[in-house]
Design a protein around this motif. Structure first.
Motif, mmCIF file in Angstrom:
data_model
loop_
_atom_site.group_PDB
_atom_site.id
_atom_site.type_symbol
_atom_site.label_atom_id
_atom_site.label_comp_id
_atom_site.label_asym_id
_atom_site.label_seq_id
_atom_site.Cartn_x
_atom_site.Cartn_y
_atom_site.Cartn_z
ATOM 1 N N ILE A 1 3.920 11.178 2.273
ATOM 2 C CA ILE A 1 3.874 11.512 3.716
ATOM 3 C C ILE A 1 2.972 9.909 4.490
ATOM 4 C CG2 ILE A 1 3.629 13.040 5.903
ATOM 5 C CD1 ILE A 1 4.210 15.355 4.289
ATOM 6 N N ALA A 2 1.942 10.216 3.780
ATOM 7 C CA ALA A 2 0.888 8.916 4.065
ATOM 8 C C ALA A 2 1.612 7.800 3.608
ATOM 9 C CB ALA A 2 -0.409 8.604 3.811
ATOM 10 N N GLY A 3 2.044 7.142 2.515
ATOM 11 C CA GLY A 3 3.136 6.560 2.529
ATOM 12 C C GLY A 3 4.476 6.255 3.528
ATOM 13 N N PHE B 1 0.692 -0.913 0.086
ATOM 14 C CA PHE B 1 -0.054 0.028 0.373
ATOM 15 C C PHE B 1 0.755 0.968 0.050
ATOM 16 C CE2 PHE B 1 -3.210 -3.243 1.284
ATOM 17 C CZ PHE B 1 -4.309 -3.295 1.252
ATOM 18 N N ALA B 2 2.356 1.313 0.474
ATOM 19 C CA ALA B 2 2.885 2.425 1.105
ATOM 20 C C ALA B 2 3.857 2.939 -0.777
ATOM 21 C CB ALA B 2 4.106 2.497 1.261
ATOM 22 N N THR B 3 3.901 1.770 -1.316
ATOM 23 C CA THR B 3 3.984 2.136 -2.788
ATOM 24 C C THR B 3 2.876 3.344 -3.484
ATOM 25 O OG1 THR B 3 4.927 -0.429 -2.798
ATOM 26 C CG2 THR B 3 4.980 0.670 -4.921
ATOM 27 N N ALA C 1 2.036 7.651 -6.320
ATOM 28 C CA ALA C 1 1.173 8.817 -6.482
ATOM 29 C C ALA C 1 1.752 10.392 -5.491
ATOM 30 C CB ALA C 1 -0.014 8.939 -5.892
ATOM 31 N N GLY C 2 2.615 10.312 -4.478
ATOM 32 C CA GLY C 2 3.687 11.780 -4.467
ATOM 33 C C GLY C 2 4.500 11.627 -5.031
ATOM 34 N N ALA C 3 5.439 10.482 -5.466
ATOM 35 C CA ALA C 3 6.763 11.652 -6.628
ATOM 36 C C ALA C 3 6.339 11.681 -7.485
ATOM 37 C CB ALA C 3 7.621 10.051 -6.414
ATOM 38 N N ARG C 4 5.499 11.397 -8.207
ATOM 39 C CA ARG C 4 5.190 12.072 -9.791
ATOM 40 C C ARG C 4 4.029 13.102 -9.602
ATOM 41 N NH1 ARG C 4 3.544 6.583 -14.038
ATOM 42 N NH2 ARG C 4 6.458 6.348 -13.458
ATOM 43 N N GLY D 1 4.353 -2.214 -9.612
ATOM 44 C CA GLY D 1 5.032 -1.284 -8.675
ATOM 45 C C GLY D 1 4.861 0.262 -8.597
ATOM 46 N N GLU D 2 4.321 0.605 -9.616
ATOM 47 C CA GLU D 2 3.662 2.100 -9.326
ATOM 48 C C GLU D 2 2.602 2.572 -8.866
ATOM 49 O OE1 GLU D 2 2.413 3.874 -13.635
ATOM 50 O OE2 GLU D 2 1.547 1.979 -14.181
#
Length: 277
Positions: free
Chosen positions: A48-50, A13-15, A20-23, A268-269
């Motif tokens: 941050i949630a990740g 789930f963190a992935t 989403a945050g990185a992109r 992975g995305e």
């Protein structure tokens, strides 16, 4: 084993959240190791949630590594892709092919075989050479990131993912090499620095890989890097063993779980497959 599977669920789930945050973060310079990218990513709420979910998963991973051989924990962590795939199929309405559902089943079957065959963790403390080697590998992960920045896009993604996998693998080994938690012992132990550098470098490379290029290639490289090498170190240097007479079944379970994870690399995305993945 429940902690290892729980860590896989958290990382799966963190992935989704971190990708989403990185992109969503502003692109950087294109360098393989971009610390500024990480700084921009942590401004995103989903990233941050990740991180929070990742921290929970890491805690569960530490407990698992204290009671199970590294090869079992590594295969379980690779199974986080099965978690991501199933979550994507339910939450994001991503369509899994029959082959991918078979890969999910293979991961689950492989983990079940490992759970039945694994002995306890090895009790070898690890030699000084192993501790120094872990630190050297952690530093090398940073070098891999620097070199990856000069590679073509798809090759760069695979190199970043493989480097991240090596870094996470260093963390798996280093957790086993840190046994005395007194301040003096921690400062004198090379494995302490290996854990910090390897984990930080791996996270940095993975963040860059999630934003740039093929996520499939990056994730496949990460799965290989974080499973095969640490498993070999655990068996050769730390005394990890299977139950008597069940080694062939353990090898088959490990292989099945890792191959199943590789077949699910596009997840992975954490979302629908991209054009390049």
């Amino acid at each position: 084993m429940l902690c290892a599977v729980g860590a896989a669920v958290c990382f799966g789930f963190a992935t989704v959240l971190q990708a989403a945050g990185a992109r969503a973060a502003e692109p950087g310079t294109g360098s393989g190791v971009d610390a500024r990218l990480l700084g921009r990513a942590v401004r995103q709420g989903r990233f941050i949630a990740g991180l929070v979910v990742d921290a929970l998963g890491f805690g569960l991973e530490i407990v698992a590594l204290r009671t199970l051989p590294i090869y079992v924990v590594g295969a379980a962590l690779a199974a986080s892709l099965a978690v991501t795939a199933v979550a994507a199929s339910r939450v994001l309405r991503v369509r899994l092919t029959g082959t991918e559902w078979g890969a999910v089943a293979a991961v689950c079957g492989g983990l079940a075989m490992l759970g039945l065959t694994s002995g306890g963790e090895g009790h070898h403390p690890g030699s000084t050479a192993v501790r120094v080697g872990a630190l050297g590998t952690a530093v090398a992960v940073l070098a891999i990131g620097a070199v990856a920045g000069r590679l073509p896009d798809r090759t760069r993604s695979a190199a970043l993912g493989l480097g991240a996998g090596f870094g996470f693998g260093v963390v798996e080994v280093a957790v086993r090499l840190v046994r005395d938690f007194s301040p003096r012992a921690l400062l004198a132990n090379p494995a302490t620095y290996a854990l910090l550098i390897g984990g930080g470098a791996a996270f940095l490379l993975l963040t860059s890989a999630l934003q740039r290029g093929s996520v499939t290639a990056a994730t496949a490289g990460m799965v290989i890097g974080e499973t095969v090498g640490p498993a070999a170190v655990g068996i050769a240097a730390l005394g990890d063993r299977t139950r008597v007479g069940l080694t062939p079944l353990a090898v088959a379970g490990f292989t099945l779980a890792v191959l199943g994870a590789l077949a699910l690399a596009r997840f992975g995305e954490g979302g629908p497959p991209t054009a390049d993945g």
